[in-house]
Motif scaffolding. Structure first.
Motif, PDB file in Angstrom:
ATOM      1  N   LEU A 142       0.879  -1.168   0.000  1.00 22.21           N
ATOM      2  CA  LEU A 142       0.000   0.000   0.000  1.00 22.21           C
ATOM      3  C   LEU A 142       0.911   1.211   0.000  1.00 22.21           C
ATOM      4  N   GLY A 143       0.761   2.053  -0.986  1.00 19.43           N
ATOM      5  CA  GLY A 143       1.581   3.247  -1.086  1.00 19.43           C
ATOM      6  C   GLY A 143       0.769   4.496  -0.839  1.00 19.43           C
ATOM      7  N   GLY A 144       1.427   5.526  -0.353  1.00 22.79           N
ATOM      8  CA  GLY A 144       0.831   6.847  -0.224  1.00 22.79           C
ATOM      9  C   GLY A 144       1.797   7.862  -0.799  1.00 22.79           C
ATOM     10  N   LEU A 145       1.318   8.724  -1.677  1.00 23.98           N
ATOM     11  CA  LEU A 145       2.180   9.722  -2.308  1.00 23.98           C
ATOM     12  C   LEU A 145       1.534  11.093  -2.197  1.00 23.98           C
ATOM     13  N   SER A 146       2.302  12.060  -1.699  1.00 27.38           N
ATOM     14  CA  SER A 146       1.861  13.449  -1.619  1.00 27.38           C
ATOM     15  C   SER A 146       2.635  14.287  -2.622  1.00 27.38           C
ATOM     16  N   ALA A 147       1.918  15.069  -3.423  1.00 28.57           N
ATOM     17  CA  ALA A 147       2.562  16.064  -4.290  1.00 28.57           C
ATOM     18  C   ALA A 147       2.843  17.286  -3.416  1.00 28.57           C
ATOM     19  N   CYS A 148       4.088  17.466  -3.042  1.00 25.52           N
ATOM     20  CA  CYS A 148       4.484  18.423  -2.013  1.00 25.52           C
ATOM     21  C   CYS A 148       4.019  19.847  -2.344  1.00 25.52           C
ATOM     22  N   PRO A 149       3.492  20.569  -1.340  1.00 23.88           N
ATOM     23  CA  PRO A 149       3.073  21.952  -1.582  1.00 23.88           C
ATOM     24  C   PRO A 149       4.219  22.886  -1.917  1.00 23.88           C
ATOM     25  N   GLY A 150       5.461  22.380  -1.850  1.00 22.57           N
ATOM     26  CA  GLY A 150       6.604  23.199  -2.250  1.00 22.57           C
ATOM     27  C   GLY A 150       6.933  23.125  -3.726  1.00 22.57           C
ATOM     28  N   GLY A 151       6.175  22.350  -4.495  1.00 25.50           N
ATOM     29  CA  GLY A 151       6.453  22.240  -5.929  1.00 25.50           C
ATOM     30  C   GLY A 151       7.795  21.589  -6.187  1.00 25.50           C
ATOM     31  N   ASP A 152       8.739  22.337  -6.744  1.00 28.82           N
ATOM     32  CA  ASP A 152      10.084  21.803  -6.977  1.00 28.82           C
ATOM     33  C   ASP A 152      11.010  22.042  -5.793  1.00 28.82           C
ATOM     34  N   CYS A 153      10.454  22.622  -4.708  1.00 31.32           N
ATOM     35  CA  CYS A 153      11.188  22.893  -3.463  1.00 31.32           C
ATOM     36  C   CYS A 153      12.387  23.808  -3.670  1.00 31.32           C
ATOM     37  N   SER A 154      12.236  24.776  -4.564  1.00 36.82           N
ATOM     38  CA  SER A 154      13.317  25.734  -4.812  1.00 36.82           C
ATOM     39  C   SER A 154      13.389  26.824  -3.763  1.00 36.82           C
TER      40      SER A 154
END
Length: 284
Positions: free
Chosen positions: A230-242
């Protein structure tokens, strides 16, 4: 400012002591990478999950299947959790993965599970960013050193009540997928593989840093599921984290998770790994 003690007369000699690798991994069971890559080349896509920007989704991958995480619209990093599909107490152990493989993982390296199992959960089969290596700042991609952006640290450092951190997103996704309350789901969310994130430690202060990820649409990382996942993946609110990772300011994009089933006979010599063979009959 903290006072610094006067160095002893042999300070430089102490600093020059050669380091020793804590966990030499030359005896670590190697993944049958050639077998996995041949099977992946002819595997058939059977499912996909699109993870919206600033949100998370769960997905299931049977043992012996492959899953791919892809950047599809813009430069975007993701926070990945893995659990044993039938036993959430067995989950990805980022600290031991870091100790065995290093601060970042790529092709041929594995995501290991928590005690007492300590077995491969997933193996990286292909990584379109394997060319990046380690840059002049000491940064690299796909780290197992960070935790996950979370509302508790945001509140501690800046009294920021932000609710779309990866920890929060993963908690909601797990609760929705399994029909749990948020209170029941949250303790299962754990330290992550920071997919596509470019990170390292500063040379002067030893602080964890992030920088703009080299990921672009079309980049991917492929995994082989060693057990039912079972996987969980979040698209980080930092985008590319620049620049930041817990706000609505960064440009954010979806991430795609695809599952692939190998053809019959492609993995006839493979078996799912058993749990660690440590004998606990004499105590821990």
């Amino acid at each position: 400012m903290t006072d610094i003690h006067t160095p002893p007369s042999d300070a430089e000699a102490r600093r020059r002591v050669e380091p020793v690798i804590c966990y030499p991994n030359d005896t670590l069971p190697a993944a049958p990478l050639d077998l996995y890559q041949r099977a992946r080349a002819t595997a058939e896509k059977v499912d996909e999950v699109l993870v919206p920007a600033r949100d998370a989704r769960c997905f299931e991958v049977p043992a012996g299947h492959f899953f791919r995480i892809s950047s599809v619209e813009g430069s975007q990093v993701g926070d990945l959790n893995l659990w044993n599909l039938t036993d959430l107490s067995e989950r990805f152990y980022s600290g031991k993965t870091r100790a065995l493989h290093g601060t970042h993982i790529s092709t041929g390296e594995r995501m290991w599970s928590s005690f007492p199992n300590l077995r491969p959960m997933a193996t990286v089969v292909s990584d379109s960013l394997d060319w990046y290596g380690i840059d002049d700042f000491g940064g690299s991609v796909h780290d197992v050193i960070g935790t996950r952006c979370d509302p508790y640290t945001g509140n501690l450092l800046s009294s920021n009540q932000y609710h779309y951190c990866c920890h929060s997103n993963l908690t909601r996704a797990l609760a929705d997928h399994l029909g749990l309350s948020l209170h029941e789901a949250e303790p299962h969310v754990h330290d992550v593989l920071n997919v596509f994130m470019c990170t390292g430690f500063t040379r002067d202060t030893g602080q964890y840093f992030m920088k703009a990820s080299p990921v672009r649409p079309g980049d991917y990382i492929d995994f082989f599921a060693e057990i039912d996942l079972l996987g969980g993946l979040s698209a980080c609110p930092g985008g590319d984290c620049s620049s930041e990772h817990s706000s609505d300011e960064a440009a954010c994009y979806p991430l795609l998770v695809e599952t692939f089933k190998p053809q019959n006979g492609a993995l006839t010599s493979w078996a799912s790994p058993s749990v660690n063979g440590y004998d606990r009959s004499h105590g821990l």
